[in-house]
Design a protein around this motif. Structure first.
Motif, PDB file in Angstrom:
ATOM      1  N   ILE A 250       0.882  -1.227   0.152  1.00  0.00           N
ATOM      2  CA  ILE A 250       0.061  -0.057   0.024  1.00  0.00           C
ATOM      3  C   ILE A 250       0.732   0.988  -0.073  1.00  0.00           C
ATOM      4  O   ILE A 250       0.761   2.203  -0.903  1.00  0.00           O
ATOM      5  CB  ILE A 250      -0.897  -0.105   1.105  1.00  0.00           C
ATOM      6  N   ASP A 251       2.023   1.084   0.806  1.00  0.00           N
ATOM      7  CA  ASP A 251       2.741   2.475   0.901  1.00  0.00           C
ATOM      8  C   ASP A 251       3.639   2.551  -0.342  1.00  0.00           C
ATOM      9  O   ASP A 251       3.587   3.835  -0.846  1.00  0.00           O
ATOM     10  CB  ASP A 251       3.713   2.232   1.848  1.00  0.00           C
ATOM     11  N   GLU A 252       3.969   1.622  -0.980  1.00  0.00           N
ATOM     12  CA  GLU A 252       4.686   1.655  -2.375  1.00  0.00           C
ATOM     13  C   GLU A 252       3.704   2.160  -3.420  1.00  0.00           C
ATOM     14  O   GLU A 252       4.057   3.054  -4.454  1.00  0.00           O
ATOM     15  CB  GLU A 252       5.079   0.184  -2.602  1.00  0.00           C
TER      16      GLU A 252
ATOM     17  N   LEU B 259       1.525   9.107  -5.251  1.00  0.00           N
ATOM     18  CA  LEU B 259       0.240  10.080  -5.082  1.00  0.00           C
ATOM     19  C   LEU B 259       0.974  10.924  -3.946  1.00  0.00           C
ATOM     20  O   LEU B 259       0.693  12.436  -4.097  1.00  0.00           O
ATOM     21  CB  LEU B 259      -0.897   9.342  -4.650  1.00  0.00           C
ATOM     22  N   ARG B 260       1.646  10.578  -2.908  1.00  0.00           N
ATOM     23  CA  ARG B 260       2.087  11.643  -1.992  1.00  0.00           C
ATOM     24  C   ARG B 260       3.163  12.594  -2.531  1.00  0.00           C
ATOM     25  O   ARG B 260       3.046  13.752  -2.324  1.00  0.00           O
ATOM     26  CB  ARG B 260       2.720  10.831  -0.894  1.00  0.00           C
ATOM     27  N   GLU B 261       3.751  12.051  -3.451  1.00  0.00           N
ATOM     28  CA  GLU B 261       4.868  12.917  -4.160  1.00  0.00           C
ATOM     29  C   GLU B 261       4.371  13.876  -5.029  1.00  0.00           C
ATOM     30  O   GLU B 261       4.644  15.304  -5.110  1.00  0.00           O
ATOM     31  CB  GLU B 261       5.771  11.926  -4.950  1.00  0.00           C
TER      32      GLU B 261
ATOM     33  N   GLU C 293       1.283  21.003  -3.791  1.00  0.00           N
ATOM     34  CA  GLU C 293       1.217  22.208  -2.779  1.00  0.00           C
ATOM     35  C   GLU C 293       2.357  23.067  -2.890  1.00  0.00           C
ATOM     36  O   GLU C 293       2.366  24.201  -2.676  1.00  0.00           O
ATOM     37  CB  GLU C 293       1.452  21.349  -1.588  1.00  0.00           C
ATOM     38  N   LEU C 294       3.577  22.660  -3.085  1.00  0.00           N
ATOM     39  CA  LEU C 294       4.725  23.450  -3.478  1.00  0.00           C
ATOM     40  C   LEU C 294       4.383  24.476  -4.507  1.00  0.00           C
ATOM     41  O   LEU C 294       5.098  25.871  -4.205  1.00  0.00           O
ATOM     42  CB  LEU C 294       6.051  22.795  -3.734  1.00  0.00           C
ATOM     43  N   SER C 295       3.882  23.683  -5.627  1.00  0.00           N
ATOM     44  CA  SER C 295       3.591  24.860  -6.822  1.00  0.00           C
ATOM     45  C   SER C 295       2.397  25.847  -6.534  1.00  0.00           C
ATOM     46  O   SER C 295       2.459  26.939  -6.941  1.00  0.00           O
ATOM     47  CB  SER C 295       3.304  23.833  -8.044  1.00  0.00           C
ATOM     48  N   LEU C 296       1.599  25.436  -5.706  1.00  0.00           N
ATOM     49  CA  LEU C 296       0.530  26.654  -5.221  1.00  0.00           C
ATOM     50  C   LEU C 296       0.967  27.465  -4.214  1.00  0.00           C
ATOM     51  O   LEU C 296       0.412  28.405  -4.145  1.00  0.00           O
ATOM     52  CB  LEU C 296      -0.815  25.786  -4.698  1.00  0.00           C
TER      53      LEU C 296
END
Length: 360
Positions: free
Chosen positions: A7-9, A14-16, A22-25
């Motif tokens: 699941i983490d893999e 998606l997390r990335e 978020e960084l772009s916004l």
């Protein structure tokens, strides 16, 4: 454990993507100095999305002032100032200075006008209106709100000079009905208006006569000699030199002045020297091609900057090759952005209709 690991893999990409979004916004601005209310000025820059105006915007914003940029985007571009959009000290207004503007400001930097021959000859009536009616509107605004106004004038007020180098006391040698007159005479009238408002109405005015200038954020279809040579060299096209013994000097700085001052680099180079230097810096195989002389093209142009040095302590600080290399790098990036068969703009010719120029 294996299920959780899988699941983490699966979720990791998606997390990335969410983190990148978020960084772009999250809006990030260049560092801005904090000024107290008594030191912070409300500053209007007309033509502030253009080549020179956008760099002036950066300087005044980073100094901590509140800056309003007004531009009709004829040659200016929103992306020249987009890095300030949303900042509490910055406002961008799409407006033509030929129409009145009502705003409360402390200082006005009046830079609005097409500045290169292909652009100002593209619509000479509009150029005249911008430099006369537009300047009249800005002087009226300065009078109403008690603001100081700086007019960005030009070495073109000297026309094809009979005095060399040109100092502030020289009155010029201009053809009032030639193809360049819409800009040359427009700026001369603008200067006249400034000093008329100063003498009659007490408006505090400054005039800076800026000589040939180049650098990043120049428009691709600027049409002046340095930008033409760089673009031609990068694209492998012939470097077109007009058949005159012309020489130019270049300036790369603009600042607030306290009297009429000429600003530029007194270092003088022929057009052919510029062509050869740019060709070598680009490492281009382009050939140098000679064309007939353009009408009313100045033969020599060089500022006498003794007044600016004495009164302001100002002199150019960017060496020629350094300025050229920065401009070449900027144009290279612009060409990369316009790759994949995208349109690369060329200097515009004057529009004609039924044998007469189009009037506005």
């Amino acid at each position: 454990m294996k299920i959780e690991q899988r699941i983490d893999e699966a979720v990791a990409p998606l997390r990335e993507k969410i983190r990148d979004l978020e960084l772009s916004l999250s809006q990030k601005y260049p560092p801005v100095k904090f000024l107290s209310e008594k030191d912070r000025k409300r500053i209007l820059i007309t033509g502030g999305a253009g080549f020179v105006g956008s760099h002036l915007t950066d300087k005044l914003m980073m100094d901590g002032h509140e800056v309003t940029v007004v531009d009709n985007f004829f040659t200016g571009r929103k992306r020249n100032v987009e890095h300030w959009i949303g900042h509490e000290n910055f406002e961008l207004i799409n407006h033509d200075v030929v129409e009145p503007l009502y705003i409360e400001v402390d200082q006005i930097y009046h830079l609005a006008s097409p500045a290169s021959p292909p652009n100002y000859m593209y619509n000479p009536i509009k150029t005249l209106k911008t430099n006369t009616i537009g300047t009249l509107n800005m002087l009226g605004l300065a009078k109403r709100v008690g603001a100081r106004l700086l007019l960005a004038s030009t070495s073109e007020v000297y026309g094809d000079p009979e005095v060399h180098p040109q100092n502030e006391e020289y009155w010029g040698h201009v053809n009032p009905i030639g193809p360049r007159a819409c800009y040359d005479e427009g700026k001369r009238v603008a200067e006249t208006m400034c000093y008329a408002y100063m003498k009659q109405e007490g408006v505090e005015v400054r005039v800076a006569r800026i000589f040939n200038t180049f650098g990043s954020r120049m428009h691709m279809n600027d049409g002046r000699v340095v930008s033409n040579f760089i673009l031609q060299a990068l694209q492998g096209e012939p470097l077109t030199v007009r058949m005159v013994r012309a020489s130019v000097s270049v300036g790369t700085d603009v600042m607030e002045v306290h009297e009429m001052c000429s600003q530029g680099n007194p270092e003088e180079h022929t057009i052919l020297e510029f062509a050869r230097l740019i060709k070598s810096l680009v490492v281009s195989r382009s050939q140098i091609q000679f064309l007939p002389e353009a009408q009313d093209d100045p033969q020599r142009r060089r500022p006498d900057i003794r007044k600016a040095k004495m009164m302001l302590g100002w002199e150019p600080v960017v060496p020629l090759e350094e300025g050229l290399n920065k401009t070449i790098q900027y144009f290279s990036r612009e060409l990369e952005h316009q790759a994949n068969n995208q349109y690369i703009p060329k200097p515009k010719a004057a529009r004609m209709k039924k044998g007469r120029p189009r009037h506005n």
